[in-house]
Design an enzyme around this catalytic site. Structure first.
Site, PDB file in Angstrom:
ATOM      1  N   ASP A   1     -55.683 -79.931  10.843  1.00 17.14           N
ATOM      2  CA  ASP A   1     -56.252 -80.570   9.468  1.00 17.14           C
ATOM      3  C   ASP A   1     -55.037 -81.533   8.943  1.00 17.14           C
ATOM      4  OD1 ASP A   1     -57.736 -81.277   7.509  1.00 17.14           O
ATOM      5  OD2 ASP A   1     -58.079 -79.393   6.810  1.00 17.14           O
TER       6      ASP A   1
ATOM      7  N   ASN B   1     -50.011 -83.859  23.684  1.00 19.84           N
ATOM      8  CA  ASN B   1     -50.232 -84.966  22.574  1.00 19.84           C
ATOM      9  C   ASN B   1     -48.987 -85.491  22.263  1.00 19.84           C
ATOM     10  OD1 ASN B   1     -49.330 -84.481  19.714  1.00 19.84           O
ATOM     11  ND2 ASN B   1     -49.487 -82.281  20.681  1.00 19.84           N
ATOM     12  N   ARG B   2     -48.993 -86.726  21.983  1.00 19.84           N
ATOM     13  CA  ARG B   2     -48.045 -87.667  21.285  1.00 19.84           C
ATOM     14  C   ARG B   2     -48.597 -88.245  19.887  1.00 19.84           C
ATOM     15  NH1 ARG B   2     -48.672 -90.176  26.401  1.00 19.84           N
ATOM     16  NH2 ARG B   2     -49.891 -92.168  26.213  1.00 19.84           N
TER      17      ARG B   2
ATOM     18  N   PHE C   1     -47.023 -87.485  14.019  1.00 15.36           N
ATOM     19  CA  PHE C   1     -47.307 -87.536  12.380  1.00 15.36           C
ATOM     20  C   PHE C   1     -48.130 -88.472  11.834  1.00 15.36           C
ATOM     21  CE2 PHE C   1     -43.218 -84.967  12.406  1.00 15.36           C
ATOM     22  CZ  PHE C   1     -43.760 -83.566  12.231  1.00 15.36           C
TER      23      PHE C   1
ATOM     24  N   SER D   1     -41.067 -81.121  16.170  1.00 20.35           N
ATOM     25  CA  SER D   1     -42.101 -81.948  16.825  1.00 20.35           C
ATOM     26  C   SER D   1     -41.529 -82.846  18.057  1.00 20.35           C
ATOM     27  CB  SER D   1     -43.056 -82.758  15.898  1.00 20.35           C
ATOM     28  OG  SER D   1     -43.551 -83.817  16.714  1.00 20.35           O
TER      29      SER D   1
ATOM     30  N   ASN E   1     -42.565 -85.592  18.960  1.00 25.39           N
ATOM     31  CA  ASN E   1     -43.150 -86.812  18.987  1.00 25.39           C
ATOM     32  C   ASN E   1     -42.784 -87.918  17.885  1.00 25.39           C
ATOM     33  OD1 ASN E   1     -44.892 -86.137  21.150  1.00 25.39           O
ATOM     34  ND2 ASN E   1     -46.216 -85.126  19.624  1.00 25.39           N
ATOM     35  N   THR E   2     -41.651 -87.588  17.153  1.00 23.09           N
ATOM     36  CA  THR E   2     -41.087 -88.261  16.370  1.00 23.09           C
ATOM     37  C   THR E   2     -39.675 -88.599  16.717  1.00 23.09           C
ATOM     38  OG1 THR E   2     -42.413 -87.716  14.282  1.00 23.09           O
ATOM     39  CG2 THR E   2     -40.210 -88.658  13.989  1.00 23.09           C
TER      40      THR E   2
ATOM     41  N   LYS F   1     -39.921 -74.062  11.629  1.00 27.84           N
ATOM     42  CA  LYS F   1     -40.686 -74.272  12.846  1.00 27.84           C
ATOM     43  C   LYS F   1     -39.897 -74.508  14.155  1.00 27.84           C
ATOM     44  CE  LYS F   1     -45.182 -75.405  15.209  1.00 27.84           C
ATOM     45  NZ  LYS F   1     -46.711 -75.704  14.576  1.00 27.84           N
TER      46      LYS F   1
ATOM     47  N   THR G   1     -43.913 -70.894  18.416  1.00 28.46           N
ATOM     48  CA  THR G   1     -43.208 -72.367  18.554  1.00 28.46           C
ATOM     49  C   THR G   1     -44.028 -73.454  18.454  1.00 28.46           C
ATOM     50  OG1 THR G   1     -43.667 -72.621  20.820  1.00 28.46           O
ATOM     51  CG2 THR G   1     -41.865 -71.146  20.162  1.00 28.46           C
ATOM     52  N   ASN G   2     -43.298 -74.794  18.323  1.00 23.93           N
ATOM     53  CA  ASN G   2     -44.053 -75.777  18.551  1.00 23.93           C
ATOM     54  C   ASN G   2     -44.367 -76.127  20.101  1.00 23.93           C
ATOM     55  OD1 ASN G   2     -45.010 -78.540  17.964  1.00 23.93           O
ATOM     56  ND2 ASN G   2     -43.544 -78.683  16.215  1.00 23.93           N
TER      57      ASN G   2
ATOM     58  N   GLY H   1     -51.250 -74.776  24.483  1.00 17.51           N
ATOM     59  CA  GLY H   1     -52.149 -74.005  25.204  1.00 17.51           C
ATOM     60  C   GLY H   1     -51.457 -73.083  26.233  1.00 17.51           C
TER      61      GLY H   1
ATOM     62  N   TYR I   1     -54.270 -73.228  17.889  1.00 15.43           N
ATOM     63  CA  TYR I   1     -54.652 -74.651  17.842  1.00 15.43           C
ATOM     64  C   TYR I   1     -55.520 -75.028  19.172  1.00 15.43           C
ATOM     65  CZ  TYR I   1     -54.828 -79.695  17.186  1.00 15.43           C
ATOM     66  OH  TYR I   1     -55.086 -81.004  17.131  1.00 15.43           O
ATOM     67  N   THR I   2     -54.923 -75.065  20.233  1.00 15.77           N
ATOM     68  CA  THR I   2     -55.426 -75.373  21.416  1.00 15.77           C
ATOM     69  C   THR I   2     -56.696 -74.528  21.894  1.00 15.77           C
ATOM     70  OG1 THR I   2     -53.454 -76.115  22.258  1.00 15.77           O
ATOM     71  CG2 THR I   2     -55.085 -75.780  23.866  1.00 15.77           C
TER      72      THR I   2
END
Ligand SMILES: Cc1cc2nc3c(=O)[nH]c(=O)nc-3n(C[C@H](O)[C@H](O)[C@H](O)COP(=O)(O)O)c2cc1C
Length: 361
Positions: A71, A117-118, A121, A186, A188-189, A220, A248-249, A274, A324-325
């Protein structure tokens, strides 16, 4: 209920592109939050029994929370409790609004029960996020469970100015939530994970501490850190009196797979979550618990689908867990199913209190 989701609704959702399905479900939950009676019906269908835990002065009715990233714009704040969650971590939120990476950017590896996922943010930015939270507060729809916020760094902010970027977001939101998670993990940044380096993280925590009078702050971590790098983070957590670690992330590593569809997905750049993450994330939790002698609360996340998976994380040292997954693959009954399963197993194994379970293995 889980059976109906896995055998009917999931097939329909999985016909759609991952992010499109995600956005539709979030929109539905957001609408449902505002329709009289629907939240109560959801509660009746998916609510969880009590399994109370107290951490960092916060009371959780049960230890199963919603993980960050689900969310990202505070769209469905009251619904997570109705779906049985004992807390929700919203965001990641960054100082500046940003659209994230180009789509497609979320992929299912179905046979392995994993996602890559990428997203990068994608979020409405700190000020708009604060307004969304204030609106839920004003509607009198605020959940009774703790709300956490995941703080990210804006892509346009250079690493040297990361501390001010995190602090801006924290200041904008600090009165509106119960705890905050500094996300420096993360994948992805660009270069974000360099902030897990001791001196960079020290600077961020120092700056945040200067403006934070009371809210519990957690960090995290990535599952790809070496043991030495995790220990550096733990040293800083102690010197800055942090309230805990989220472990973890997602991981940038990829598992072996026999499945051709998964193999194709694993070529995609991004973080893997996952089932394939489960073991590594539990190892990180066990290490943190041992290194800190159980003194630093841990939120365990990574590959939890069932009560047994949650049990593994908790007995390794987690005081709380997140999913999440698992929510994507098992559906909205997951939190209640896990809490019921934990209670049943505690009874079977003669564990009288939840606190006795933490770090038991
Ligand atoms: C699509 C997606 C977006 C995510 N976004 C965030 C985020 O914004 N901040 C964060 O700290 N973690 C984020 N995560 C990581 C999750 O919170 C969690 O740590 C990870 O997915 C492992 O848990 P799981 O195996 O239950 O999914 C994201 C994960 C996914 C799949």
């Amino acid at each position: 209920m889980g059976w109906i989701y896995r055998n009917c609704f999931r097939s329909l959702l999985f016909l759609q592109e991952s992010e499109a399905a995600h956005n539709r479900v979030l929109k539905g939950l957001s609408l449902a939050s505002k329709i009289p009676m629907l939240p109560t019906i959801a509660d009746g269908l998916y609510g969880a029994p009590n399994l109370p835990v107290e951490i960092a002065g916060m009371r959780f009715t049960n230890p199963v929370g919603l993980a960050a990233g689900m969310d990202k714009s505070a769209a469905a704040v009251p619904m997570w409790e109705r779906l049985g969650f004992g807390f929700a971590e919203l965001g990641g939120v960054t100082r500046h609004a940003q659209s994230g990476n180009d789509a497609p950017r979320m992929f299912r590896a179905v046979a392995d029960r994993a996602l890559v996922n990428r997203m990068g943010f994608n979020n409405p930015g700190a000020d708009t996020f604060a307004r969304a939270l204030s609106e839920w507060h004003a509607r009198d729809d605020w959940p009774s469970h703790p709300i956490g916020i995941n703080l990210g760094k804006s892509k346009i902010t250079p690493l040297e100015e990361a501390a001010e970027d995190y602090t801006f977001t924290f200041r904008a939101l600090q009165e509106l939530a119960d705890f905050f998670v500094v996300n420096i993990s993360s994948p992805n940044t660009p270069n974000l994970r360099k902030l897990q380096n001791k001196s960079a993280l020290d600077e961020i925590l120092k700056t945040l501490r200067a403006v934070n009078s009371e809210k519990p702050l957690l960090i995290k971590v990535a599952p790809d850190l070496t043991t030495e790098a995790i220990d550096d983070v733990l040293d800083l957590s102690a010197s800055h009196s942090l309230a805990g670690i989220v472990a973890t992330n997602t991981t940038i590593t990829r598992p072996e797979t026999d499945d051709a569809q998964c193999e194709k997905i694993y070529i995609e750049t991004g973080g893997l979550s996952g089932a394939p993450l489960r073991q590594r994330s539990t190892e990180v939790i066990a290490h943190i618990f041992k290194h800190t002698e159980g003194k630093l609360p841990i939120i365990g996340v990574g590959g939890i689908f069932s009560a047994d998976d949650a049990w593994e994380k908790i007995t390794a040292g987690a005081s709380l867990v997140q999913v999440y997954t698992g929510l994507i693959y098992n559906g909205p009954s997951i939190a209640g199913d896990i809490v019921r399963g934990l209670k049943a197993r505690m009874e079977k194994e003669g564990v009288r209190q939840f606190a006795d379970l933490i770090g038991k293995s």
